[in-house]
Each structure stands twice: as structure tokens, then as C-alpha cells.
Write a protein that holds these residues in place. Structure first.
Motif, PDB file in Angstrom:
ATOM      1  N   ASP A  20       0.850  -1.191   0.000  1.00  8.46           N
ATOM      2  CA  ASP A  20       0.000   0.000   0.000  1.00  8.46           C
ATOM      3  C   ASP A  20       0.882   1.237   0.000  1.00  8.46           C
ATOM      4  OD1 ASP A  20      -2.185   1.703   0.080  1.00  8.46           O
ATOM      5  OD2 ASP A  20      -2.430   1.531   2.248  1.00  8.46           O
ATOM      6  N   PRO A  21       1.241   1.744  -1.171  1.00  9.08           N
ATOM      7  CA  PRO A  21       0.772   1.291  -2.485  1.00  9.08           C
ATOM      8  C   PRO A  21       1.486   0.013  -2.917  1.00  9.08           C
ATOM      9  CG  PRO A  21       2.358   3.056  -2.766  1.00  9.08           C
ATOM     10  CD  PRO A  21       2.144   2.906  -1.279  1.00  9.08           C
ATOM     11  N   VAL A  22       0.799  -0.774  -3.736  1.00  8.12           N
ATOM     12  CA  VAL A  22       1.411  -2.004  -4.234  1.00  8.12           C
ATOM     13  C   VAL A  22       2.512  -1.631  -5.221  1.00  8.12           C
ATOM     14  CG1 VAL A  22      -0.224  -2.423  -6.128  1.00  8.12           C
ATOM     15  CG2 VAL A  22       0.967  -4.332  -5.058  1.00  8.12           C
ATOM     16  N   THR A  23       3.666  -2.266  -5.069  1.00 11.93           N
ATOM     17  CA  THR A  23       4.837  -1.905  -5.861  1.00 11.93           C
ATOM     18  C   THR A  23       5.490  -3.142  -6.456  1.00 11.93           C
ATOM     19  OG1 THR A  23       6.871  -0.575  -5.838  1.00 11.93           O
ATOM     20  CG2 THR A  23       6.462  -1.979  -3.908  1.00 11.93           C
ATOM     21  N   GLY A  24       6.539  -2.924  -7.189  1.00 19.97           N
ATOM     22  CA  GLY A  24       7.338  -3.990  -7.774  1.00 19.97           C
ATOM     23  C   GLY A  24       7.018  -4.213  -9.242  1.00 19.97           C
ATOM     24  N   PHE A  25       7.989  -4.678  -9.987  1.00 20.85           N
ATOM     25  CA  PHE A  25       7.818  -4.967 -11.407  1.00 20.85           C
ATOM     26  C   PHE A  25       6.664  -5.934 -11.619  1.00 20.85           C
ATOM     27  CE2 PHE A  25       8.880  -7.405 -15.272  1.00 20.85           C
ATOM     28  CZ  PHE A  25       8.958  -6.367 -16.188  1.00 20.85           C
ATOM     29  N   PHE A  26       6.509  -6.895 -10.716  1.00 14.77           N
ATOM     30  CA  PHE A  26       5.431  -7.884 -10.809  1.00 14.77           C
ATOM     31  C   PHE A  26       4.175  -7.447 -10.048  1.00 14.77           C
ATOM     32  CE2 PHE A  26       9.331 -10.294 -11.494  1.00 14.77           C
ATOM     33  CZ  PHE A  26       9.019 -10.993 -12.650  1.00 14.77           C
ATOM     34  N   ARG A  27       4.209  -6.259  -9.454  1.00 12.42           N
ATOM     35  CA  ARG A  27       3.117  -5.744  -8.624  1.00 12.42           C
ATOM     36  C   ARG A  27       2.703  -6.782  -7.581  1.00 12.42           C
ATOM     37  NH1 ARG A  27       4.829  -1.551 -10.232  1.00 12.42           N
ATOM     38  NH2 ARG A  27       3.642   0.125 -11.186  1.00 12.42           N
ATOM     39  N   ASP A  28       3.749  -7.311  -6.909  1.00 13.26           N
ATOM     40  CA  ASP A  28       3.520  -8.284  -5.849  1.00 13.26           C
ATOM     41  C   ASP A  28       3.976  -7.767  -4.494  1.00 13.26           C
ATOM     42  OD1 ASP A  28       6.285  -8.365  -6.114  1.00 13.26           O
ATOM     43  OD2 ASP A  28       6.404 -10.531  -6.454  1.00 13.26           O
ATOM     44  N   GLY A  29       4.375  -6.468  -4.452  1.00 18.49           N
ATOM     45  CA  GLY A  29       4.821  -5.871  -3.202  1.00 18.49           C
ATOM     46  C   GLY A  29       6.303  -6.041  -2.924  1.00 18.49           C
ATOM     47  N   HIS A  30       6.973  -6.853  -3.734  1.00 16.09           N
ATOM     48  CA  HIS A  30       8.406  -7.109  -3.581  1.00 16.09           C
ATOM     49  C   HIS A  30       9.173  -6.475  -4.746  1.00 16.09           C
ATOM     50  CE1 HIS A  30       6.699 -10.328  -1.093  1.00 16.09           C
ATOM     51  NE2 HIS A  30       7.858 -10.327  -0.455  1.00 16.09           N
ATOM     52  N   CYS A  31      10.441  -6.185  -4.518  1.00 12.69           N
ATOM     53  CA  CYS A  31      11.290  -5.618  -5.573  1.00 12.69           C
ATOM     54  C   CYS A  31      11.980  -6.729  -6.355  1.00 12.69           C
ATOM     55  CB  CYS A  31      12.307  -4.644  -4.974  1.00 12.69           C
ATOM     56  SG  CYS A  31      11.552  -3.201  -4.196  1.00 12.69           S
ATOM     57  N   ASN A  32      11.180  -7.726  -6.740  1.00 10.12           N
ATOM     58  CA  ASN A  32      11.683  -8.816  -7.561  1.00 10.12           C
ATOM     59  C   ASN A  32      11.961  -8.323  -8.970  1.00 10.12           C
ATOM     60  OD1 ASN A  32      11.721 -11.300  -5.961  1.00 10.12           O
ATOM     61  ND2 ASN A  32       9.529 -10.918  -5.715  1.00 10.12           N
ATOM     62  N   THR A  33      12.738  -9.086  -9.725  1.00  4.97           N
ATOM     63  CA  THR A  33      13.092  -8.689 -11.073  1.00  4.97           C
ATOM     64  C   THR A  33      13.235  -9.914 -11.965  1.00  4.97           C
ATOM     65  OG1 THR A  33      14.572  -7.247 -12.368  1.00  4.97           O
ATOM     66  CG2 THR A  33      15.607  -8.656 -10.674  1.00  4.97           C
ATOM     67  N   CYS A  34      13.384  -9.651 -13.252  1.00  7.50           N
ATOM     68  CA  CYS A  34      13.594 -10.689 -14.248  1.00  7.50           C
ATOM     69  C   CYS A  34      14.284 -10.043 -15.447  1.00  7.50           C
ATOM     70  CB  CYS A  34      12.265 -11.316 -14.678  1.00  7.50           C
ATOM     71  SG  CYS A  34      11.146 -10.146 -15.497  1.00  7.50           S
ATOM     72  N   TYR A  35      14.643 -10.843 -16.418  1.00  7.18           N
ATOM     73  CA  TYR A  35      15.334 -10.337 -17.606  1.00  7.18           C
ATOM     74  C   TYR A  35      14.530  -9.227 -18.296  1.00  7.18           C
ATOM     75  CZ  TYR A  35      17.384 -10.169 -22.240  1.00  7.18           C
ATOM     76  OH  TYR A  35      17.950  -9.735 -23.407  1.00  7.18           O
ATOM     77  N   GLU A  36      13.215  -9.358 -18.327  1.00  5.16           N
ATOM     78  CA  GLU A  36      12.349  -8.388 -19.005  1.00  5.16           C
ATOM     79  C   GLU A  36      12.251  -7.046 -18.275  1.00  5.16           C
ATOM     80  OE1 GLU A  36      11.397 -12.392 -20.471  1.00  5.16           O
ATOM     81  OE2 GLU A  36      11.593 -11.587 -18.454  1.00  5.16           O
ATOM     82  N   ASP A  37      12.667  -6.997 -17.031  1.00  3.40           N
ATOM     83  CA  ASP A  37      12.637  -5.755 -16.242  1.00  3.40           C
ATOM     84  C   ASP A  37      13.853  -4.901 -16.615  1.00  3.40           C
ATOM     85  OD1 ASP A  37      12.431  -3.726 -14.346  1.00  3.40           O
ATOM     86  OD2 ASP A  37      12.899  -5.026 -12.638  1.00  3.40           O
ATOM     87  N   GLN A  38      13.765  -4.237 -17.746  1.00  8.82           N
ATOM     88  CA  GLN A  38      14.882  -3.448 -18.252  1.00  8.82           C
ATOM     89  C   GLN A  38      15.219  -2.272 -17.340  1.00  8.82           C
ATOM     90  OE1 GLN A  38      16.760  -4.440 -21.043  1.00  8.82           O
ATOM     91  NE2 GLN A  38      15.533  -6.249 -20.580  1.00  8.82           N
ATOM     92  N   GLY A  39      14.254  -1.794 -16.544  1.00  8.09           N
ATOM     93  CA  GLY A  39      14.494  -0.690 -15.619  1.00  8.09           C
ATOM     94  C   GLY A  39      15.130  -1.121 -14.309  1.00  8.09           C
ATOM     95  N   LEU A  40      15.182  -2.408 -14.072  1.00  9.66           N
ATOM     96  CA  LEU A  40      15.719  -2.966 -12.828  1.00  9.66           C
ATOM     97  C   LEU A  40      15.085  -2.273 -11.613  1.00  9.66           C
ATOM     98  CD1 LEU A  40      17.708  -5.298 -12.352  1.00  9.66           C
ATOM     99  CD2 LEU A  40      19.468  -3.597 -11.943  1.00  9.66           C
ATOM    100  N   HIS A  41      13.787  -2.497 -11.423  1.00  9.91           N
ATOM    101  CA  HIS A  41      12.999  -1.911 -10.334  1.00  9.91           C
ATOM    102  C   HIS A  41      13.256  -2.684  -9.050  1.00  9.91           C
ATOM    103  CE1 HIS A  41      10.941  -0.654 -14.012  1.00  9.91           C
ATOM    104  NE2 HIS A  41      10.488   0.372 -13.313  1.00  9.91           N
TER     105      HIS A  41
END
Length: 123
Positions: A20-41
Motif C-alpha cells: 500500500d501502495p502495491v509496488t514492484g515490477f510484478f506488482r507483488d509488493g516485492h522488488c523482484n526482477t527478471c530479464y524483461e525488467d529493463q528498468g531494474l525496479h
């Protein structure tokens, strides 16, 4: 999209950044990442008025609500998964927000040195 292992910059399990607010590349609340996350959030940052003004100035307005994208806008005190390069840029400009190390993904270390993150640690 295959998610990178959920490990923080301290080498332990990645903690929640914000729901709250929901965040993360996957919008799961965590700052997880993957190859497709070019911004490295991957940097779990605690927003400040100074950082939000800086971000808006450099072209990424995080404070204005965008209801068409389900984005309520951020305010000081909110936690958000920032792009590692934006955090480092803010550090260089002297307006980096505080960082929750336990909720900052280890991939951040590809861009930001650990000592810089520790300098801004909120934990």
C-alpha cells in the motif's frame, strides 16, 4: 517471465517492500526482477518530498495520480521499488531517498555499490 531468486543485497530472503501502495515490477509488493525488467525496479526506497521533486524534474513523475493505470501517486513516506539507475542518479545529485536493504533485490548490486546503499539505509 522467469523471476530471479528473491534474495536481498544482504544475501538473505527478500522482504516485502510495500502493498500500500502495491509496488514492484510484478506488482507483488516485492522488488523482484527478471530479464524483461529493463528498468531494474529493485531498490526499496522510502519516498521523500525532495526525491519526488527530483524524479519529476528528470522526467519520471511519481507523485501525480494516474488513475488510467491504477496509480494513486506517491507521497513522502511511501515505499516504492525504484529503478536502480534512478536511485544511483539521485545519490549522485545528493537527493537519494532512504533504502530498506532487506527489501532491496541483490540485482541492484549490478548498478549500485553496497556501500552506497548502506549509506542511505533506513533499516
Amino acid at each position: 517471465m522467469q523471476m530471479e531468486p528473491s534474495v536481498n543485497v544482504l544475501g538473505t530472503t527478500l522482504e516485502m517492500c510495500s502493498r500500500d501502495p502495491v509496488t514492484g515490477f510484478f506488482r507483488d509488493g516485492h522488488c523482484n526482477t527478471c530479464y524483461e525488467d529493463q528498468g531494474l525496479h529493485t531498490v526499496c526506497a522510502v519516498m521523500t518530498a525532495e526525491f519526488l521533486a527530483f524524479s519529476k524534474y528528470v522526467g519520471n513523475d511519481l507523485s501525480t495520480p494516474r488513475p488510467e493505470f491504477g496509480f494513486q501517486g506517491l507521497k513522502p513516506g511511501d515505499q516504492w521499488c525504484l529503478c536502480a539507475s534512478r536511485f544511483f542518479q539521485a545519490h549522485d545529485e545528493g537527493c537519494a531517498p532512504r533504502v530498506r536493504l532487506e527489501a532491496t533485490h541483490e540485482k541492484t548490486l549490478d548498478v549500485v555499490p553496497l556501500d552506497v546503499l548502506q549509506e542511505h539505509a533506513a533499516d
